[in-house]
Design an enzyme around this catalytic site. Structure first.
Site, PDB file in Angstrom:
ATOM      1  N   CYS A  64       1.186  -1.333   0.057  1.00 21.66           N
ATOM      2  CA  CYS A  64      -0.277  -0.185   0.218  1.00 21.66           C
ATOM      3  C   CYS A  64       0.798   1.031   0.695  1.00 21.66           C
ATOM      4  CB  CYS A  64      -1.236  -0.256   1.115  1.00 21.66           C
ATOM      5  SG  CYS A  64      -1.970   1.442   1.551  1.00 21.66           S
ATOM      6  N   CYS A  68      -0.275   5.185   6.642  1.00 23.96           N
ATOM      7  CA  CYS A  68      -1.058   5.343   8.242  1.00 23.96           C
ATOM      8  C   CYS A  68       0.482   4.200   8.680  1.00 23.96           C
ATOM      9  CB  CYS A  68      -1.393   4.212   7.580  1.00 23.96           C
ATOM     10  SG  CYS A  68      -2.778   4.395   7.178  1.00 23.96           S
ATOM     11  N   CYS A  71       0.312   0.164  10.453  1.00 22.47           N
ATOM     12  CA  CYS A  71      -0.094  -0.862   9.110  1.00 22.47           C
ATOM     13  C   CYS A  71       1.233  -0.857   8.828  1.00 22.47           C
ATOM     14  CB  CYS A  71      -1.105   0.413   7.674  1.00 22.47           C
ATOM     15  SG  CYS A  71      -1.655  -1.251   7.156  1.00 22.47           S
ATOM     16  N   CYS A 108     -16.375  -9.810   6.339  1.00 19.70           N
ATOM     17  CA  CYS A 108     -15.315  -8.512   5.580  1.00 19.70           C
ATOM     18  C   CYS A 108     -13.539  -8.174   4.781  1.00 19.70           C
ATOM     19  CB  CYS A 108     -15.061  -7.314   6.277  1.00 19.70           C
ATOM     20  SG  CYS A 108     -16.696  -7.797   7.464  1.00 19.70           S
ATOM     21  N   CYS A 139     -19.276  -6.758   3.947  1.00 20.92           N
ATOM     22  CA  CYS A 139     -18.348  -5.368   3.683  1.00 20.92           C
ATOM     23  C   CYS A 139     -17.367  -5.675   2.787  1.00 20.92           C
ATOM     24  CB  CYS A 139     -18.211  -5.749   5.421  1.00 20.92           C
ATOM     25  SG  CYS A 139     -17.182  -4.318   6.040  1.00 20.92           S
ATOM     26  N   CYS A 199     -19.339   1.613   7.976  1.00 21.02           N
ATOM     27  CA  CYS A 199     -19.130   0.909   9.279  1.00 21.02           C
ATOM     28  C   CYS A 199     -17.298   1.845   9.186  1.00 21.02           C
ATOM     29  CB  CYS A 199     -18.377  -0.338   8.623  1.00 21.02           C
ATOM     30  SG  CYS A 199     -17.333  -1.138  10.058  1.00 21.02           S
ATOM     31  N   ARG A 271     -18.109  -2.710  17.911  1.00 23.77           N
ATOM     32  CA  ARG A 271     -17.300  -3.774  17.325  1.00 23.77           C
ATOM     33  C   ARG A 271     -16.055  -4.255  18.561  1.00 23.77           C
ATOM     34  NH1 ARG A 271     -16.361  -4.501  11.891  1.00 23.77           N
ATOM     35  NH2 ARG A 271     -18.187  -5.596  11.563  1.00 23.77           N
TER      36      ARG A 271
END
Length: 333
Positions: A64, A68, A71, A108, A139, A199, A271
């Protein structure tokens, strides 16, 4: 009402005008009083002993371009994670069948992208259609979306789109520099306006202050519609990332976060997401008491560990928790 308990919330009221001071007052309540109020709200909108079971699959891992700080999938950090291509549709559906057999009612699917390319949308939509045919909620989390891509997902019948705000707007630049907070809010608006359930939640334990945690919840609670699903994650420090050496979150502070989220967003499924691997059974039980009514099941969340299926089953049996059927959120579109 028992002596010494002062009700601060109306379980029937759905608000979008929470102030920082009001949320702070909830965090400042004695612990038992806060859980009492959270339970009142929770029982108004949900069955008290039902918890939704979701499974999360990484359909495209690593590489990616975002930075972040939490991550392991960022190409900017040396985490030892090898990038992969988008999974084949049938492999994704085979994993979905296993998840359903294990009791999951929401599936998901997450891809490590800044945003999907239009050429990938046919495969993405085929995955959604295949999972929907199994009777599970669907999702996707694919990064930022264009208006055309959101429309395509809505036409395909996607139930939920995950796009977390992560933290407060003020603290956000300390975690991510490759996209703005407003970029995230813009994607949420497109998803919401397309009629897809949102979400969206955040992560606790990234070095943020208590005020930043309030700011994150205030952002979510004051959206035009509350996210139908609100994942509250405890940071799972990943070796090689800027936040890989972060200090562990105090469990009681985390339970307070769950309780205030439940009170501020009464109809949302809250959640207990990443970080359960770091929690004792007692801490998880307190989170359920505070209003958490969704978990991820399976041994992995994208690249992070998660409690094994048998461990969750034993915990549910101890606590008298039953699986929540699909489409039980009272605010679901």
């Amino acid at each position: 009402m028992q002596p010494g308990i002062t009700r601060r919330t109306n379980p029937d009221e759905i608000r979008h005008d929470w102030t920082r001071e009001e949320l702070q007052a909830l965090f400042d309540l004695p612990f038992n009083d806060l859980l009492f109020e959270a339970q009142l709200v929770h029982r108004r909108w949900f069955k008290a002993h039902e918890v939704q079971m979701s499974t999360l699959l990484s359909i495209k891992t690593g590489g990616c371009p975002e930075d972040c700080g939490y991550c392991a999938q960022s190409a900017k950090f040396d985490t030892g994670l090898k990038a992969s291509k988008l999974m084949e549709v049938e492999k994704v559906l085979a994993e979905a069948r296993k998840a359903k057999e294990a009791g999951a009612t929401r599936y998901c699917m997450g891809a490590a992208w800044r945003e999907p390319k239009d050429r990938d949308m046919d495969m993405i939509c085929a995955m959604i259609e295949g999972v929907k045919e199994m009777g599970m909620e669907t999702c996707m989390t694919l990064g930022m979306l264009s208006g055309q891509q959101v429309h395509r997902l809505a036409q395909t019948g996607l139930d939920y789109y995950n796009h977390n705000v992560d933290t407060s707007e003020e603290y956000y630049p300390n975690v991510i520099s490759t996209r703005t907070y407003q970029d995230r809010l813009d994607t949420l608006e497109r998803v919401r306006n397309a009629g897809i359930n949102v979400c969206s939640g955040g992560i606790v334990g990234m070095g943020e202050s208590a005020d930043d945690r309030i700011g994150m919840l205030m952002t979510l609670a004051n959206l035009p519609e509350h996210p139908q699903s609100v994942p509250i994650n405890m940071l799972m420090p990943m070796e090689g990332t800027p936040l890989g050496r972060s200090e562990k979150v105090d469990p009681i502070d985390f339970v307070r976060m769950i309780a205030v989220a439940r009170i501020a967003m009464p109809q949302s499924v809250v959640r207990l997401a990443a970080g359960r691997e770091l929690m004792s059974e007692e801490a998880q039980a307190l989170c359920f008491l505070a209003g958490a009514n969704s978990i991820f099941v399976g041994d992995k969340l994208l690249t992070a560990k998660n409690p094994e299926e048998d461990k969750d089953r034993r915990l549910f049996e101890k606590l008298g928790i039953a699986p929540m059927p699909a489409h039980s959120c009272p605010a679901e579109k």
